[in-house]
Design a protein around this motif. Structure first.
Motif, PDB file in Angstrom:
ATOM      1  N   SER A 115       0.777  -1.343  -0.048  1.00 33.30           N
ATOM      2  CA  SER A 115      -0.106  -0.094  -0.082  1.00 33.30           C
ATOM      3  C   SER A 115       0.814   1.131   0.313  1.00 33.30           C
ATOM      4  N   LEU A 116       1.671   1.553   1.300  1.00 31.50           N
ATOM      5  CA  LEU A 116       3.037   2.660   0.699  1.00 31.50           C
ATOM      6  C   LEU A 116       3.731   2.467  -0.671  1.00 31.50           C
ATOM      7  N   THR A 117       3.868   1.214  -1.194  1.00 34.58           N
ATOM      8  CA  THR A 117       4.740   1.749  -2.925  1.00 34.58           C
ATOM      9  C   THR A 117       3.275   2.050  -4.640  1.00 34.58           C
ATOM     10  N   LYS A 118       1.923   1.670  -4.227  1.00 33.91           N
ATOM     11  CA  LYS A 118       0.976   2.418  -4.765  1.00 33.91           C
ATOM     12  C   LYS A 118       0.080   3.859  -4.082  1.00 33.91           C
ATOM     13  N   THR A 119       0.861   3.793  -2.910  1.00 34.14           N
ATOM     14  CA  THR A 119       1.046   5.850  -2.772  1.00 34.14           C
ATOM     15  C   THR A 119       1.159   6.816  -3.208  1.00 34.14           C
ATOM     16  N   PHE A 120       3.047   5.973  -2.915  1.00 32.67           N
ATOM     17  CA  PHE A 120       3.900   7.223  -3.269  1.00 32.67           C
ATOM     18  C   PHE A 120       4.666   6.533  -4.544  1.00 32.67           C
ATOM     19  N   PHE A 121       4.037   6.042  -5.515  1.00 35.14           N
ATOM     20  CA  PHE A 121       4.729   5.552  -6.700  1.00 35.14           C
ATOM     21  C   PHE A 121       3.608   5.276  -7.589  1.00 35.14           C
ATOM     22  N   SER A 122       2.450   5.530  -7.401  1.00 34.75           N
ATOM     23  CA  SER A 122       1.345   5.457  -8.986  1.00 34.75           C
ATOM     24  C   SER A 122       1.568   7.094  -9.579  1.00 34.75           C
ATOM     25  N   ARG A 123       0.342   6.932  -9.890  1.00 35.53           N
ATOM     26  CA  ARG A 123       1.298   7.992 -11.171  1.00 35.53           C
ATOM     27  C   ARG A 123       0.033   8.432 -10.741  1.00 35.53           C
ATOM     28  N   PRO A 124       0.204  10.257 -11.144  1.00 35.77           N
ATOM     29  CA  PRO A 124      -0.797  11.297 -10.705  1.00 35.77           C
ATOM     30  C   PRO A 124      -1.827  11.334 -11.100  1.00 35.77           C
ATOM     31  N   VAL A 125      -2.915  11.705 -10.788  1.00 35.38           N
ATOM     32  CA  VAL A 125      -4.513  11.195 -11.524  1.00 35.38           C
ATOM     33  C   VAL A 125      -5.542  13.054 -11.208  1.00 35.38           C
ATOM     34  N   LYS A 126      -5.732  13.239 -12.601  1.00 31.62           N
ATOM     35  CA  LYS A 126      -7.085  14.257 -11.745  1.00 31.62           C
ATOM     36  C   LYS A 126      -7.879  14.103 -10.661  1.00 31.62           C
ATOM     37  N   GLY A 127      -7.879  15.053 -10.218  1.00 29.41           N
ATOM     38  CA  GLY A 127      -8.883  15.472  -8.861  1.00 29.41           C
ATOM     39  C   GLY A 127      -7.904  14.367  -7.864  1.00 29.41           C
ATOM     40  N   SER A 128      -9.021  13.911  -6.710  1.00 32.01           N
ATOM     41  CA  SER A 128      -7.740  13.397  -5.652  1.00 32.01           C
ATOM     42  C   SER A 128      -7.526  11.967  -5.795  1.00 32.01           C
ATOM     43  N   VAL A 129      -5.553  12.234  -4.768  1.00 31.10           N
ATOM     44  CA  VAL A 129      -5.611  11.165  -4.846  1.00 31.10           C
ATOM     45  C   VAL A 129      -6.531   9.628  -4.460  1.00 31.10           C
ATOM     46  N   GLN A 130      -7.092   9.464  -3.539  1.00 30.88           N
ATOM     47  CA  GLN A 130      -8.101   8.373  -3.264  1.00 30.88           C
ATOM     48  C   GLN A 130      -8.452   7.762  -4.260  1.00 30.88           C
TER      49      GLN A 130
END
Length: 136
Positions: A115-130
């Motif tokens: 979950s930490l990896t997904k949180t910090f290394f996922s690409r930016p998205v429009k809107g909320s990171v959630q």
């Protein structure tokens, strides 16, 4: 991810400019950045009609970071929100939002390396990171 039609993007741009001015010697700009962030927080509390709303939480913790950085001995810390805010403005990557998403009340899965990896290394998205996480 320049979102010039979003008021939040303009708030972040003005804040980044103020922080950059502060780093280059105009210490009053740090105070102005804190004042602007306080105004932005109030705006989002009214807009979201909730203190628990994710955009409100992000702005609250960002404000806390700025306040912690204000004493002269801590002003080196202003580099962190300055770099992070420019990353948010240009690339849409908001480290503070990613950190806030890890608070227990903001996540639905157990905290893990995955979950930490997904949180910090996922690409930016429009809107909320959630929102971006829930789509995957």
């Amino acid at each position: 991810m320049i979102e010039y039609k979003d008021i939040g993007w303009w708030y972040w741009l003005a804040t980044a400019v103020l922080l950059t001015m502060g780093i280059f010697g105009n210490e009053q700009s740090f105070v102005w950045a804190i004042e602007l962030t306080s105004f932005q927080l109030a705006h989002y509390i009214i807009r979201e009609k909730s203190l628990k709303a994710f955009p409100v939480q992000v702005r609250f913790w960002y404000l806390i970071l700025l306040i912690i950085s204000l004493p002269e001995a801590m002003q080196w810390l202003f580099w962190v929100p300055s770099i992070g805010t420019w990353a948010q403005i240009i690339f849409g990557y908001c480290t503070m939002a990613r950190l806030v998403s890890l608070w227990p009340w903001n996540r639905s899965e157990k905290l893990s390396l995955k979950s930490l990896t997904k949180t910090f290394f996922s690409r930016p998205v429009k809107g909320s990171v959630q929102q971006g996480f829930s789509q995957k």
